[in-house]
Enzyme design. Structure first.
Site, PDB file in Angstrom:
ATOM      1  CB  SER A 167      -5.859  -1.692  -5.735  1.00  0.00           C
ATOM      2  OG  SER A 167      -5.607  -1.403  -4.371  1.00  0.00           O
ATOM      3  CE1 TYR A 188      -8.689   3.154  -5.847  1.00  0.00           C
ATOM      4  CE2 TYR A 188      -8.007   1.484  -4.272  1.00  0.00           C
ATOM      5  CZ  TYR A 188      -7.736   2.286  -5.362  1.00  0.00           C
ATOM      6  OH  TYR A 188      -6.516   2.201  -5.983  1.00  0.00           O
TER       7      TYR A 188
END
Length: 246
Positions: free
Chosen positions: A139, A153
């Site tokens: 990501s 995250y």
């Protein structure tokens, strides 16, 4: 090199489903794994008219002992394995210390521990055959730690990127290739509710991801614009400036 036989995890929705559809349209053989077997079965029925072959399996990547069993079974059903796309992920999270530790822990367990279990299973197969392509869906949040509900995250994806970088160094002179993808904001369930002018529609985002995978790029921010310059900005700009990009 054409990678014919591909396992994709987290294939029941979002980017995993999108990549499955794109590779099916290219006539590949697919092993699809996810927790929602009913959705996988429905998806497989839609893809079999295009894909060379579609095998499915229920998989919860946090059940780490089951991961190599599922990968081996899918590889056997496909008649071999050329590429694994480690995509299964979770977007839960809360500001650290606010009484929601379980959500952050679950995110780390899924996105990092579960990903490591998948990497172990894939690399075991690839090492035995001395060939393969490992793709890690990280990501943009892996480039620099994110605040508040994104902290865990971000950490999980940074860990995943580090695993990929380590393997790239180790496998540099071998036939085994490793790609780390850094998606920016792409329309998925994880990004639902995010308000930003930089959101990319799912189809465009998936096509950019598949193009980077097929090119077997080492590191790819996707879509390239605007995320390649943003990724370098997040990495190298001083905190006072990079924080404005988060």
């Amino acid at each position: 090199m054409l990678r014919e036989k591909i396992i994709i995890t987290g294939a029941s929705s979002g980017l995993g489903e999108g990549m499955a559809r794109e590779f099916a349209a290219r006539g590949r053989s697919l092993g699809l794994a996810a927790r929602r077997l009913d959705r996988l079965d429905e998806l497989a029925g839609e893809l079999r008219s295009q894909a060379k072959q579609v095998a499915i399996s229920k998989l919860d990547v946090t059940n780490v002992e089951s991961v190599p069993v599922v990968f081996d079974a899918l590889a056997d059903e496909l008649g071999g394995l050329d590429r694994v796309i480690v995509n299964a992920g979770l977007g839960k999270g809360a500001p650290i210390g606010t009484g929601h530790a379980a959500a952050n822990i679950e995110t780390i367990e899924t996105n990092l521990v579960g990903a490591l279990a998948q990497i172990e299973a894939a690399m075991s197969i690839f090492r035995k055959q001395n060939a393969g392509h490992l793709v890690l869906v990280s990501s943009m949040s892996a480039v620099r730690g994110m605040p508040k509900a994104q902290a865990a995250y971000s950490a999980s994806k940074a860990g995943l990127s580090a695993l990929g970088q380590g393997l790239q160094a180790e496998m540099a002179r071998t036939p085994i290739k490793v790609t780390v993808l850094l998606p920016g904001y792409i329309e998925t369930d994880i990004n639902r509710g995010v308000k930003t002018s930089m959101m990319t529609d799912t189809d465009t985002g998936v096509k950019a991801m598949v193009a980077a995978i097929e090119a077997e790029r080492t590191r790819a921010a996707v879509p390239s614009w605007p995320w390649t310059p943003i990724s370098w900005g997040l990495k190298f700009l001083p905190d006072a400036l990079s924080s404005k990009l988060i």
